[in-house]
Every structure is written in C-alpha cells, then in structure tokens.
Write a protein that holds these residues in place. Structure first.
Motif, PDB file in Angstrom:
ATOM      1  N   GLU A   1       0.843  -1.189   0.000  1.00 42.77           N
ATOM      2  CA  GLU A   1       0.000   0.000   0.000  1.00 42.77           C
ATOM      3  C   GLU A   1       0.877   1.237   0.000  1.00 42.77           C
ATOM      4  OE1 GLU A   1      -3.485   2.110   2.719  1.00 42.77           O
ATOM      5  OE2 GLU A   1      -2.668   0.146   3.269  1.00 42.77           O
ATOM      6  N   ALA A   2       0.915   1.938  -1.133  1.00 39.77           N
ATOM      7  CA  ALA A   2       1.741   3.146  -1.228  1.00 39.77           C
ATOM      8  C   ALA A   2       1.157   4.241  -0.344  1.00 39.77           C
ATOM      9  CB  ALA A   2       1.800   3.612  -2.678  1.00 39.77           C
ATOM     10  N   ARG A   3       2.024   4.902   0.427  1.00 41.20           N
ATOM     11  CA  ARG A   3       1.591   5.972   1.326  1.00 41.20           C
ATOM     12  C   ARG A   3       2.653   7.050   1.371  1.00 41.20           C
ATOM     13  NH1 ARG A   3       2.866   1.375   3.886  1.00 41.20           N
ATOM     14  NH2 ARG A   3       4.410   1.399   5.591  1.00 41.20           N
ATOM     15  N   ALA A   4       2.239   8.237   1.723  1.00 39.07           N
ATOM     16  CA  ALA A   4       3.156   9.378   1.763  1.00 39.07           C
ATOM     17  C   ALA A   4       4.142   9.223   2.911  1.00 39.07           C
ATOM     18  CB  ALA A   4       2.373  10.677   1.917  1.00 39.07           C
ATOM     19  N   LEU A   5       5.426   9.435   2.605  1.00 41.86           N
ATOM     20  CA  LEU A   5       6.476   9.381   3.608  1.00 41.86           C
ATOM     21  C   LEU A   5       6.985  10.792   3.891  1.00 41.86           C
ATOM     22  CD1 LEU A   5       8.513   6.396   2.112  1.00 41.86           C
ATOM     23  CD2 LEU A   5       6.661   6.285   3.797  1.00 41.86           C
ATOM     24  N   LEU A   6       7.826  10.889   4.897  1.00 47.09           N
ATOM     25  CA  LEU A   6       8.485  12.165   5.141  1.00 47.09           C
ATOM     26  C   LEU A   6       9.192  12.629   3.865  1.00 47.09           C
ATOM     27  CD1 LEU A   6      10.087  11.756   8.683  1.00 47.09           C
ATOM     28  CD2 LEU A   6       8.082  13.087   8.070  1.00 47.09           C
TER      29      LEU A   6
ATOM     30  N   GLY B   1      14.872  -2.927 -14.383  1.00 54.04           N
ATOM     31  CA  GLY B   1      13.619  -3.054 -13.630  1.00 54.04           C
ATOM     32  C   GLY B   1      13.692  -2.298 -12.313  1.00 54.04           C
ATOM     33  N   LEU B   2      12.659  -1.497 -12.058  1.00 49.07           N
ATOM     34  CA  LEU B   2      12.561  -0.768 -10.792  1.00 49.07           C
ATOM     35  C   LEU B   2      11.327  -1.252 -10.041  1.00 49.07           C
ATOM     36  CD1 LEU B   2      13.952   1.390 -12.872  1.00 49.07           C
ATOM     37  CD2 LEU B   2      13.518   3.011 -11.002  1.00 49.07           C
ATOM     38  N   SER B   3      11.464  -1.496  -8.741  1.00 44.78           N
ATOM     39  CA  SER B   3      10.318  -1.918  -7.939  1.00 44.78           C
ATOM     40  C   SER B   3      10.349  -1.209  -6.590  1.00 44.78           C
ATOM     41  CB  SER B   3      10.312  -3.442  -7.744  1.00 44.78           C
ATOM     42  OG  SER B   3      11.445  -3.837  -6.982  1.00 44.78           O
ATOM     43  N   LEU B   4       9.178  -0.717  -6.196  1.00 48.18           N
ATOM     44  CA  LEU B   4       8.983  -0.111  -4.875  1.00 48.18           C
ATOM     45  C   LEU B   4       8.117  -1.052  -4.054  1.00 48.18           C
ATOM     46  CD1 LEU B   4       8.285   3.706  -5.445  1.00 48.18           C
ATOM     47  CD2 LEU B   4      10.070   2.723  -3.991  1.00 48.18           C
ATOM     48  N   SER B   5       8.579  -1.396  -2.841  1.00 46.77           N
ATOM     49  CA  SER B   5       7.826  -2.323  -1.987  1.00 46.77           C
ATOM     50  C   SER B   5       7.549  -1.632  -0.648  1.00 46.77           C
ATOM     51  CB  SER B   5       8.620  -3.610  -1.757  1.00 46.77           C
ATOM     52  OG  SER B   5       8.924  -4.232  -3.005  1.00 46.77           O
TER      53      SER B   5
ATOM     54  N   PRO C   1      13.310   3.516   6.683  1.00 44.65           N
ATOM     55  CA  PRO C   1      12.144   3.369   7.572  1.00 44.65           C
ATOM     56  C   PRO C   1      10.906   4.016   6.971  1.00 44.65           C
ATOM     57  CG  PRO C   1      13.674   5.010   8.420  1.00 44.65           C
ATOM     58  CD  PRO C   1      14.380   4.324   7.292  1.00 44.65           C
ATOM     59  N   ALA C   2       9.775   3.357   7.152  1.00 45.54           N
ATOM     60  CA  ALA C   2       8.504   3.838   6.584  1.00 45.54           C
ATOM     61  C   ALA C   2       7.855   4.806   7.564  1.00 45.54           C
ATOM     62  CB  ALA C   2       7.585   2.670   6.268  1.00 45.54           C
ATOM     63  N   ILE C   3       8.403   6.014   7.654  1.00 47.64           N
ATOM     64  CA  ILE C   3       7.854   7.036   8.554  1.00 47.64           C
ATOM     65  C   ILE C   3       6.858   7.871   7.771  1.00 47.64           C
ATOM     66  CG2 ILE C   3       8.419   8.971  10.066  1.00 47.64           C
ATOM     67  CD1 ILE C   3      11.226   7.848  10.310  1.00 47.64           C
ATOM     68  N   PRO C   4       5.595   7.888   8.183  1.00 49.66           N
ATOM     69  CA  PRO C   4       4.589   8.608   7.394  1.00 49.66           C
ATOM     70  C   PRO C   4       4.812  10.107   7.439  1.00 49.66           C
ATOM     71  CG  PRO C   4       3.637   7.836   9.451  1.00 49.66           C
ATOM     72  CD  PRO C   4       5.011   7.223   9.361  1.00 49.66           C
TER      73      PRO C   4
ATOM     74  N   GLU D   1      -2.496  11.005   9.914  1.00 47.11           N
ATOM     75  CA  GLU D   1      -2.084   9.887  10.757  1.00 47.11           C
ATOM     76  C   GLU D   1      -1.951   8.607   9.962  1.00 47.11           C
ATOM     77  OE1 GLU D   1      -4.830   9.567  13.889  1.00 47.11           O
ATOM     78  OE2 GLU D   1      -4.304  11.471  14.845  1.00 47.11           O
ATOM     79  N   ASP D   2      -2.793   8.433   8.945  1.00 51.74           N
ATOM     80  CA  ASP D   2      -2.735   7.203   8.168  1.00 51.74           C
ATOM     81  C   ASP D   2      -1.642   7.222   7.125  1.00 51.74           C
ATOM     82  OD1 ASP D   2      -3.808   9.087   6.523  1.00 51.74           O
ATOM     83  OD2 ASP D   2      -5.703   8.047   6.171  1.00 51.74           O
ATOM     84  N   GLY D   3      -1.064   8.394   6.828  1.00 57.56           N
ATOM     85  CA  GLY D   3       0.019   8.484   5.855  1.00 57.56           C
ATOM     86  C   GLY D   3      -0.421   8.321   4.432  1.00 57.56           C
ATOM     87  N   GLU D   4      -1.735   8.312   4.149  1.00 58.30           N
ATOM     88  CA  GLU D   4      -2.185   8.143   2.784  1.00 58.30           C
ATOM     89  C   GLU D   4      -1.918   9.413   1.979  1.00 58.30           C
ATOM     90  OE1 GLU D   4      -6.256   7.163   2.897  1.00 58.30           O
ATOM     91  OE2 GLU D   4      -5.956   5.148   3.736  1.00 58.30           O
ATOM     92  N   TYR D   5      -1.687   9.211   0.650  1.00 55.58           N
ATOM     93  CA  TYR D   5      -1.535  10.357  -0.232  1.00 55.58           C
ATOM     94  C   TYR D   5      -2.858  11.087  -0.338  1.00 55.58           C
ATOM     95  CZ  TYR D   5       3.075   8.876  -1.790  1.00 55.58           C
ATOM     96  OH  TYR D   5       4.398   8.549  -1.845  1.00 55.58           O
TER      97      TYR D   5
END
Length: 423
Positions: A308-313, A341-345, A410-413, A418-422
């Motif tokens: 689930e892609a979400r906005a990070l710092l 090949g590029l992949s974001l996880s 680190p996945a810091i939103p 609070e949910d870090g969603e775009y």
C-alpha cells in the motif's frame, strides 16, 4: 567550640563535648570561688556549714548536664529545671558570699548553650538580675559593693559583645567561603563559555561540511546527470544527421534535458524537493523518471509497486527518488544495460527500492575506487543519502552478471495525516 553559636549551630563534635566541658568548667569555677571565699571573712560555723552543703549539692547537680546536654531540645522541661537548680544554688551562694558571683556568671554560658535563641534571652536576664535581687543592690539599704553590681550589669553586656563577635567572625568565614565558591563558579563559567564557543565553531564547521556534501550530491544528481544526458543526445543527433526526424527528436531531448537540469539546479540551491515529487506520489514520480530515461536511452525500463503506497516524510521520498535516479544513470552510462527493472515495496516498517539491470556488472568492493573519471561518486552519494535517513544500501554485482541495487529506509509517514495516505 561549645560557645561558638546557638545550640542549633553546634556541630557533631560540639554536641559530644559541650556537656562535659560546661560541667568541668562550672565545677572548676565553683571550686575556685569556694576556696577564695574560705580565705575571706565569713560568719559563724552554721553559716559556713550551710554554704558548704549547697556547694556539695551543686557539685553533684552540675555533672547532670553531661547526659542532659545532647537531649536538651527533646526535654525542655528537664532543661529548665536543671538551669533553675543551678540559678537557685548560685543565688544562695551569692547571698552568703559576694565572691560566688563568678560562679553565678556561668549562668550566661549555660543560658546560651541550653536554650534556643528566643528563650536564652530570658535565662540571661534572670542570671543578670539574680545577684541584684539577692543582695538588694537597688534598695535603700543597699550594702553590695559597686564592683558586684558592675559585674552583674557589665557581665551580660560583655558576654553579648563577645557572642556577637563570634557570630561576626563565623559570618566572615562564611562570606569568605562564599566568595571562594563564587570565584570557582566564575572560572567554571569562563571554561564553559570557552567550550560553548568551541562547540559553536565545530557546529559551524560541521554545518559547512554537511552543506558542501549536500550540494555535491545535488550537483551530481542534477547538473552532472543532465549534462551526461545532453552529451548522449548530442552524440546520437550527430549519428542521425542523415535522418531529419531522428535528428530533430534528439535535439528536442537536448532542450528538454537542459531546461529540466536548470530547474533542478535552482531547486537544489534552494534546498527544495525535486520537481517531479511536488504534488506527485513517489511511485508516480519514479515511473515518470523511468519513462523519461527510456526515451533518452536504448534500454527497456519497467516499474512495479507492491504494498500500500503511502506518503512518507519528504526527505525519505527524496532519498528513494535520488537513489533510483542514480541507479538508472549508472545502468545506462556504465553498465550499458538493455533491460532495467525498478520496484517499490511498501511494508509496515520499511520501504524498499530495487533496481536491477542486465549490464556488464562490476566489482562493488573496488569499482568505485578504481574509476578515475569521477563517476565513482555515484555509489558514495547513494550511501550517504541512505545513511542520513537511517536506512541501508546494498549493491550486488559481478562482471558480466548485471547489477542489483537495494535501498531500505524506515517507513515514517508524512506529517499530513495519521494514516500516511496520499491526499
């Protein structure tokens, strides 16, 4: 020591020795006064016998101060009774012989030693008034010698003056100790000021070094890569002079790269985010980066996003974007890859970026040190960026086997929600 201050100011040694010292001194003064009175004119045998009986009683009474003195504050009634006993005995002896006034004067020392300050004044007053009342020094038939009255009146004054002097000396020593403490404090403050100035100097130097490294990374990721792309497109345009459409397409790419490089250079100077990330999701910015790279190179580039892609710092997203940009540049310029090949996880705790190519590969432990054209700064720049955000970077490669770059951060939103969603 035993008369150096009020009872609450006596130290531990004074508490141990105060009772014995006062008792011994009182007994010595009593004995001296008795011997002195024995050589003076006195009354009949009964008169002398009564005086000796009181002297003997006082000799037994005075040592009781030894066990009482450490407990004088806990048993004020016993203390007052003890002092009253001494005062009554002294009054009887002074009434029989004026020479016992010296012993009666011990009441001043006992008053200050036994009672708190607010009560010792009354005890001192009682001691001072007692000889006058006994001898009738103020009455019409006064027969007391003037020196006895003077001793009774001047005694408290002299003792009070002595006591004040002791207090003044004690406070002088306290002020001296305070001045020494202030002097040491001033020296410590001066040393702290020197250390503070040194820390500020080191902080400025560290800030300058950090800014230099930031600018070096930004120049490498913007101007250097843009100029590389421009050179590549100009070379391709030279080879396509016979084909006008291809020639014009390469020149258009040159213009586009020049404008983008100039814009990114300005944003780097102002410490802003890369333009592709402004108002865009990181996966979309990476996909657009891959598309533009594919247009200016002969490599086939694919992108993939899992989780689930979400906005990070912002700094985290800039780091991943720059790592992807540098990895693509290396794959096209040095590895001569045909497929990339590029992949974001996205996971709960970390975000991973994987960049793989089928290029010529190299030796990761020596490749960035053996290059002499300045290109080795790319891997160093990637590592610096990832370390700054508490991430890790791994590079796997071997000659003829392609290259794989893996960055984990680190996945810091972001602070936007609070949910870090775009949004």
């Amino acid at each position: 020591m035993w008369m150096a201050g009020l009872p609450k100011e006596i130290d531990a040694r004074g508490e141990r020795l105060g009772g014995p010292i006062l008792s011994v001194v009182s007994l010595l003064v009593l004995a001296g006064s008795t011997v002195w009175a024995a050589f003076a004119t006195h009354g009949d045998r009964a008169y002398w016998t009564g005086m000796l009986v009181v002297v003997g009683a006082l000799a037994v009474w005075l040592p009781l101060l030894i066990p009482l003195f450490p407990r004088r504050h806990d048993h004020p009634v016993l203390t007052a009774c003890y002092y009253a006993g001494v005062l009554l005995g002294a009054a009887f002896l002074v009434g029989r012989a004026d020479l016992f006034t010296a012993f009666a004067s011990m009441g001043y020392s006992l008053a200050f030693a036994l009672f708190p300050a607010r009560w010792s004044v009354f005890a001192v007053a009682a001691t001072a008034v007692m000889p006058l009342l006994v001898k009738g020094g103020w009455g019409p038939d006064a027969h007391t010698p003037s020196w006895v009255i003077m001793a009774s009146v001047a005694g408290p004054m002299l003792y009070a003056a002595w006591f004040i002097g002791v207090e003044s000396d004690r406070r002088r020593r306290a002020n001296t100790a305070l001045a020494e403490s202030n002097s040491r404090l001033e020296k410590a403050l001066e040393e702290n000021a020197g250390l503070h100035a040194q820390l500020l100097t080191q902080a400025r130097e560290a800030g300058v070094l950090d800014e230099r490294q930031r600018m070096a990374r930004e120049i490498h990721d913007t101007l250097a890569q843009g100029l590389t792309g421009i050179v590549t497109q100009l070379q391709a345009a030279e080879r396509a002079e016979a084909d006008p459409s291809r020639y014009r397409r390469h020149l258009a790419q040159v213009h586009t790269l020049a404008r983008e490089s100039l814009s990114e250079a300005r944003r780097a100077v102002q410490a802003l985010r890369p333009e592709p990330l402004d108002g865009s999701r990181l996966p979309d910015a990476v996909a657009e980066l891959a598309r533009r790279f594919a247009e200016t190179s002969d490599a086939e580039v694919s992108t993939e996003t899992t989780g689930e892609a979400r906005a990070l710092l912002p700094e985290l997203e800039v780091t991943l974007y720059r790592v992807a940009q540098e990895a693509l540049t290396n794959a096209g310029k040095h590895a001569r890859a045909t497929r990339i090949g590029l992949s974001l996880s996205y996971s709960d705790d970390v975000v991973m970026l994987d960049v793989r190519d089928d290029g010529v590969g190299f030796r990761p432990d020596a490749g960035e040190h053996r290059r002499t054209d300045g290109s080795g700064f790319g891997l160093q720049s990637m590592r610096q960026r990832v370390r700054r955000v508490a991430g890790s970077l791994a590079v796997e490669s071997a000659p003829g086997e392609g290259t794989a770059v893996n960055a984990q951060i680190p996945a810091i939103p972001a602070f936007g929600g609070e949910d870090g969603e775009y949004r």
